[in-house]
Design an enzyme around this catalytic site. Structure first.
Site, PDB file in Angstrom:
ATOM      1  N   GLY A  11       6.875   3.962   2.542  1.00  0.00           N
ATOM      2  CA  GLY A  11       6.607   3.412   1.445  1.00  0.00           C
ATOM      3  C   GLY A  11       5.036   2.509   1.656  1.00  0.00           C
ATOM      4  CG  ASP A  12       4.292  -0.369  -1.341  1.00  0.00           C
ATOM      5  OD1 ASP A  12       5.397   0.108  -1.375  1.00  0.00           O
ATOM      6  OD2 ASP A  12       3.960  -1.435  -1.750  1.00  0.00           O
ATOM      7  CB  THR A  29       7.962  -5.777  -4.615  1.00  0.00           C
ATOM      8  OG1 THR A  29       9.059  -5.117  -4.914  1.00  0.00           O
ATOM      9  CG2 THR A  29       7.765  -6.572  -5.886  1.00  0.00           C
ATOM     10  N   GLY A  30       7.155  -2.636  -5.756  1.00  0.00           N
ATOM     11  CA  GLY A  30       7.267  -1.637  -6.741  1.00  0.00           C
ATOM     12  C   GLY A  30       7.094  -0.264  -6.211  1.00  0.00           C
ATOM     13  N   GLY A  54       6.432   2.489  -4.360  1.00  0.00           N
ATOM     14  CA  GLY A  54       5.480   2.678  -3.284  1.00  0.00           C
ATOM     15  C   GLY A  54       4.299   3.621  -3.337  1.00  0.00           C
ATOM     16  CB  THR A  62      10.635  -4.639  -1.741  1.00  0.00           C
ATOM     17  OG1 THR A  62      10.865  -3.256  -1.447  1.00  0.00           O
ATOM     18  CG2 THR A  62       9.675  -5.228  -0.553  1.00  0.00           C
ATOM     19  NE  ARG A  88       8.756   6.289  -0.340  1.00  0.00           N
ATOM     20  CZ  ARG A  88       8.821   5.263  -0.796  1.00  0.00           C
ATOM     21  NH1 ARG A  88       9.412   3.962   0.127  1.00  0.00           N
ATOM     22  NH2 ARG A  88       8.161   4.635  -1.622  1.00  0.00           N
TER      23      ARG A  88
HETATM   24  N1  ASP Z   1       7.745  -0.791  -2.510  1.00  0.00           N
HETATM   25  C1  ASP Z   1       9.082  -0.323  -1.934  1.00  0.00           C
HETATM   26  C2  ASP Z   1       8.650   1.142  -1.533  1.00  0.00           C
HETATM   27  O1  ASP Z   1       8.307   1.902  -2.302  1.00  0.00           O
HETATM   28  C3  ASP Z   1      10.047  -0.359  -2.775  1.00  0.00           C
HETATM   29  C4  ASP Z   1      10.180  -1.735  -3.416  1.00  0.00           C
HETATM   30  O2  ASP Z   1       9.021  -2.446  -3.549  1.00  0.00           O
HETATM   31  O3  ASP Z   1      11.448  -2.273  -3.674  1.00  0.00           O
HETATM   32  O4  ASP Z   1       9.137   1.523  -0.424  1.00  0.00           O
END
Ligand code: ASP
Length: 349
Positions: A242-243, A263-264, A266, A212, A240
């Site tokens: 995400g965050d 980022t992570g 989500g 991300t 789905r």
């Molecule tokens: N946070 C993002 C998600 O869960 C993924 C990412 O940060 O790479 O959609």
């Protein structure tokens, strides 16, 4: 007279674009005095280690991170707004197939790309977000259009795409976003699922999930802004989200505290309300940006979902102090301060 003014403006812009940039090995995170402006970006956190990235790949990531952050730096240096800096910086990363946003986004279980993005203005607390779009070339532009030209905060799927068309945003064929890398990642994750031996902590799976992009900036007018754009997580299903498009989880900005992009994984960032939690710790407990980011990313997030809450954030406070906190082996990141000092990092050390 007009001609002379225009010429001076062009010379000034050229000068500021080419101004000598000082590259440093360690990030300057603490503004010694209030910084006039400052910018920080990320290109995803995850299993990014020296021994699993080739020198060519590393150079390519460095080059793109530098290109992106310089765009934001030049806007801020010329007195532009933090919102403009965030959007235009993210556009460069969205257009690069290296990252999981825009072109190069990861694939869903059905093999499609579905984008999420959000942006927030720390001065007004205005925010905009879009979720699950398949044809909008630069989802961060859609998030900004939602913020500025709709009465809503978040639009999703076909409705968001209709709005994007009405706003005259660039629309592309869904195939524009597809890359060989994302297809391989989907195949790998599906194969791992079938054998049932893989866990989230396998490098393959980790690598396929992150990437991300995000940006946080403080401008010369003292205003903070943050934005995030992503394709989500490989093999995601059932619509789905995400965050990243969720204000308070993936993005948050408030001039009284800080601007944050996450980022992570989500699901855990949503449950932890990560971006807002950092701001809240500063607002209600008086923690510094560094203390608040550390508390949330290193102490609180890993306890959600038994240690699966992994990832990181980049953030800026109202003094221009920067935080880049992650609990994964690495995070693509870069900073530039008002002196033109550039830092690019990928690994833990
Ligand atoms: N946070 C993002 C998600 O869960 C993924 C990412 O940060 O790479 O959609």
């Amino acid at each position: 007279m007009k001609k002379i003014t225009a010429t001076i403006a062009i010379i000034f812009t050229l000068y500021s674009c080419n101004k000598e940039v000082k590259v440093v090995e360690k990030p300057i995170v603490k503004a010694s005095e209030k910084a006039a402006f400052s910018i920080v970006i990320h290109g995803g956190a995850g299993f990014i280690k020296r021994d699993n990235i080739s020198q060519e790949k590393e150079a390519a990531y460095r080059q793109k991170l530098e290109e992106a952050i310089r765009v934001g730096y030049n806007i801020l240096n010329n007195g532009g707004t933090s919102i403009d800096a965030v959007q235009n910086t993210i556009n460069i990363l969205e257009d690069s197939p290296l990252f999981n946003s825009g072109k190069g986004a990861v694939l869903t279980n059905e093999g499609t790309c579905e984008h999420d993005a959000s942006i927030m203005d720390g001065k007004t607390l205005n925010a905009g977000a879009s979720a699950g779009t398949k044809t909008v070339k630069n989802p961060i532009n859609l998030a900004r259009a939602v913020m500025e030209h709709s009465p809503h905060v978040m639009l999703a799927r076909e409705g968001a795409e209709t709005f994007a068309q009405e706003q005259g945003l660039k629309i592309v064929e869904p195939s524009y976003f597809h890359t060989e890398k994302s297809l391989k990642a989907l195949e790998r994750v599906k194969a791992s699922e079938n054998t049932k031996v893989a866990s989230f902590f396998d490098a393959d799976i980790q690598n396929s999930k992150f990437g991300t992009v995000g940006c946080a900036a403080l401008d010369k007018h003292g205003n903070l802004a943050a934005g995030t754009s992503t394709g989500g997580m490989t093999n995601k299903r059932w619509g789905r989200i995400g965050d990243s498009p969720i204000i308070g989880a993936g993005t948050y900005a408030n001039n009284n505290t800080c601007a944050v992009s996450s980022t992570g994984w989500g699901e855990y960032f949503i449950r932890g309300m990560v971006a807002y939690d950092i701001s809240a710790l500063m607002e209600y407990k008086g923690l510094s940006l560094k203390e608040a980011s550390k508390e949330v990313i290193q102490n609180k997030l890993p306890t959600i979902g038994n240690g699966k809450g992994n990832g990181g954030i980049i953030a800026i406070d109202s003094d221009g102090t920067i935080a880049m906190e992650f609990n994964t082996p690495g995070m693509f990141r870069a900073t530039m301060d008002d002196k033109g000092t550039l830092y690019i990092g990928m690994f833990k050390d």
